[in-house]
Motif scaffolding. Structure first.
Motif, PDB file in Angstrom:
ATOM      1  N   PRO A 163     -26.620 -22.373  25.562  1.00 24.87           N
ATOM      2  CA  PRO A 163     -25.687 -23.244  24.999  1.00 24.87           C
ATOM      3  C   PRO A 163     -25.158 -24.044  25.383  1.00 24.87           C
ATOM      4  N   ILE A 164     -24.329 -25.042  24.600  1.00 23.39           N
ATOM      5  CA  ILE A 164     -23.068 -26.225  25.071  1.00 23.39           C
ATOM      6  C   ILE A 164     -22.379 -25.480  25.197  1.00 23.39           C
ATOM      7  N   GLY A 165     -21.508 -25.811  26.315  1.00 22.97           N
ATOM      8  CA  GLY A 165     -20.851 -24.978  26.794  1.00 22.97           C
ATOM      9  C   GLY A 165     -20.724 -23.461  28.273  1.00 22.97           C
ATOM     10  N   THR A 166     -21.481 -23.876  28.187  1.00 21.71           N
ATOM     11  CA  THR A 166     -22.329 -22.828  29.376  1.00 21.71           C
ATOM     12  C   THR A 166     -22.062 -22.873  30.458  1.00 21.71           C
ATOM     13  N   PRO A 167     -21.062 -22.592  31.549  1.00 18.22           N
ATOM     14  CA  PRO A 167     -20.740 -22.899  32.734  1.00 18.22           C
ATOM     15  C   PRO A 167     -21.459 -23.272  34.008  1.00 18.22           C
ATOM     16  N   ILE A 168     -21.587 -24.109  34.337  1.00 12.06           N
ATOM     17  CA  ILE A 168     -22.669 -24.763  35.518  1.00 12.06           C
ATOM     18  C   ILE A 168     -22.470 -24.254  37.142  1.00 12.06           C
ATOM     19  N   MET A 169     -22.656 -23.961  38.108  1.00 10.96           N
ATOM     20  CA  MET A 169     -22.471 -23.514  39.291  1.00 10.96           C
ATOM     21  C   MET A 169     -22.642 -24.289  40.322  1.00 10.96           C
ATOM     22  N   ALA A 227     -15.192 -29.073  35.104  1.00 16.10           N
ATOM     23  CA  ALA A 227     -13.700 -27.826  35.138  1.00 16.10           C
ATOM     24  C   ALA A 227     -12.994 -28.412  35.967  1.00 16.10           C
ATOM     25  N   LYS A 228     -11.914 -28.107  36.138  1.00 14.81           N
ATOM     26  CA  LYS A 228     -10.113 -28.456  36.718  1.00 14.81           C
ATOM     27  C   LYS A 228     -10.693 -28.610  37.667  1.00 14.81           C
ATOM     28  N   GLY A 229      -9.953 -30.148  38.543  1.00 18.68           N
ATOM     29  CA  GLY A 229      -9.487 -29.918  39.477  1.00 18.68           C
ATOM     30  C   GLY A 229     -11.181 -30.525  39.970  1.00 18.68           C
ATOM     31  N   ILE A 230     -12.272 -30.774  39.781  1.00 20.38           N
ATOM     32  CA  ILE A 230     -13.704 -30.864  40.010  1.00 20.38           C
ATOM     33  C   ILE A 230     -13.151 -32.638  40.303  1.00 20.38           C
ATOM     34  N   GLY A 274     -18.506 -27.497  36.002  1.00 21.52           N
ATOM     35  CA  GLY A 274     -19.173 -28.139  34.717  1.00 21.52           C
ATOM     36  C   GLY A 274     -19.174 -27.199  33.829  1.00 21.52           C
ATOM     37  N   TYR A 275     -19.638 -28.029  32.141  1.00 21.10           N
ATOM     38  CA  TYR A 275     -20.040 -27.355  31.012  1.00 21.10           C
ATOM     39  C   TYR A 275     -21.248 -27.934  30.471  1.00 21.10           C
TER      40      TYR A 275
END
Length: 446
Positions: free
Chosen positions: A308-314, A353-356, A369-370
């Motif tokens: 799904p759109i918005g899934t967190p990427i590690m 993501a914030k700070g990236i 990211g997402y």
């Protein structure tokens, strides 16, 4: 006679009023104070301290004994501590001195929107500032003759050790969540196992998953501590199936570094995780393929995951952000450098993501990211590549460095730790345990 009668009534009324203070408890029960009663706790330096009494941001209380006024304020978007406290004779120099006083633990720039700040005023001027640094940790900053002095206060907490287990029916995350396992603990387990397991192809219905973790809660409430509970550490995660059994234990070595190990002390964490996101399906493999947008066959230098759109990427591994920007056909993309010539690429992201940003340091498993559908992309997905010395390699067949194993005193300490966790599992085979099994051990302390 009438005058004497009236005089007697007045004297009786005055006499009754003079006795009223002896009923102070009774009067307080009728008109309770706005001040919040908070128990006395011990600070990190061992001295007794009574936490300050707070009010809402629109109210203030007065402490007549110390001639102080207490305020409970919240930072608004775009607001700094300096601008928040400027109406109370808090200058730029005060801000600079406060920043220096807290440098051991944090920076004022890390205060977030919505952060609760407690302030004590004397004659309209800021004399004391308190805020939550982390769970069960408060920073107190007092005005002194030579500037400002800061101290760290540890609130008392209760630690509960819990064991929960369940069986996979649809997916690892969904079924663990249904069993009541906190999401942060589930994610820790997924990150630990993702070094060994391909979550798209190696998780099957009927697999048993088992968690032992610690959860902390505050012993008493605090107006500044906004979180009532926090799952602090996953101690053990097991994935048991008919094909493989994985039992991993989180352990901190002498340097304080925490990692997951197998029962025999072998390091379970590898250089790069097999999959940098959860709950996704492998939609395209590494190698030559017919491009769905361009319409011809070309080399596919990575693998694609549909989710799904918005899934967190590690971050698949720890490293440095080389790029986090628009990358043409890749859309929003991130490139990480991991050392020894290794780089990873994450493409078609919805956002970062914030700070990236370029130059930022990231840790393995950190959200960077997402998932999205930007650039030359036909459908929502993550395109993931691994490069070694500039050459693309298949992430799923990447050869990882040889296992590192604990030795000597470290190994002995680890084996004792494994035995302790095993006791919490009651020494029984978790495969025949009930679907949800709870064990709690309560400890009081920091």
């Amino acid at each position: 006679m009438l005058k004497k009668y009236l005089l007697a009534i007045i004297l009786l009324a005055v006499s009754g009023c003079s006795k009223q203070p002896n009923s102070s408890n009774e009067s307080l029960s009728v008109q309770p104070s706005k001040r919040v009663a908070v128990p006395t706790v011990t600070t990190s330096v061992g001295e007794l301290h009574t936490p300050n009494l707070s009010t809402t941001s629109s109210e203030a209380t007065s402490d007549n004994k110390n001639d102080k006024q207490w305020l409970l304020l919240k930072l608004k978007s775009g607001e700094s501590l300096t601008t928040l406290l400027a109406p109370f004779a808090f200058s730029d120099r005060d801000s600079w001195l406060v920043e220096k006083s807290v440098a051991t633990w944090t920076s004022l720039t890390k205060l977030k929107t919505g952060q609760t700040i407690e302030v004590a005023l004397r004659e309209g001027q800021v004399e004391l500032i308190r805020f939550e640094l982390d769970f069960a940790k408060l920073i107190e900053i007092k005005r002194a003759k030579d500037g400002w002095q800061a101290s760290l206060e540890n609130l008392e907490t209760v630690t509960r050790t819990k064991r929960l287990s369940t069986v996979v029916e649809s997916s690892f995350f969904v079924d663990a969540s249904k069993a009541g396992i906190p999401h942060d603990i589930i994610n820790q387990g997924i990150i630990a196992l993702s070094h060994l397991v391909d979550f798209q192809r190696e998780i099957y219905a009927g697999d048993q998953i088992d968690f032992v973790y610690q959860q902390k809660s505050l012993l008493s409430t605090s107006r500044l501590a906004e979180k009532s509970d926090i799952a602090t550490q996953l101690q053990h995660v097991a994935l048991l199936s008919g094909k493989e059994e994985y039992r991993l234990y989180q352990f901190s070595d002498e340097s304080g570094m925490s990692a997951f190990y197998h029962e025999d002390g072998r390091l379970a964490q590898s250089f790069l995780m097999k999959t940098p996101l959860n709950g996704a399906r492998l939609s395209s493999s590494f190698g030559k393929r017919h491009h769905p947008v361009l319409g011809y066959t070309r080399m596919h230098k990575g693998i694609d995951f549909g989710a799904p759109i918005g899934t967190p990427i590690m971050a698949a591994g720890s490293g440095e952000v080389i790029k986090a920007n628009w990358g043409g056909s890749f859309g929003n993309r991130i490139i990480l450098a991991h050392g020894n010539g290794y780089q990873t690429l994450y493409a078609h992201l919805k956002g970062f993501a914030k700070g990236i940003t370029a130059g930022a340091k990231v840790k393995q498993g950190e959200v960077i990211g997402y998932l999205g559908n930007t650039g030359l992309s036909q459908a929502r997905h993550l395109h993931y590549e691994v490069h070694k010395d500039g050459k693309a390699i298949n992430p799923l067949t990447l050869k990882q460095p040889k296992y590192i194993k604990l030795e000597g005193k470290q190994l002995k300490r680890f084996i004792a730790y494994v035995a302790q966790v095993s006791d919490r599992l009651n020494g029984k085979d978790s495969r025949i345990a009930s679907q949800i099994d709870n064990v709690e051990q309560v400890q009081v302390g920091e």
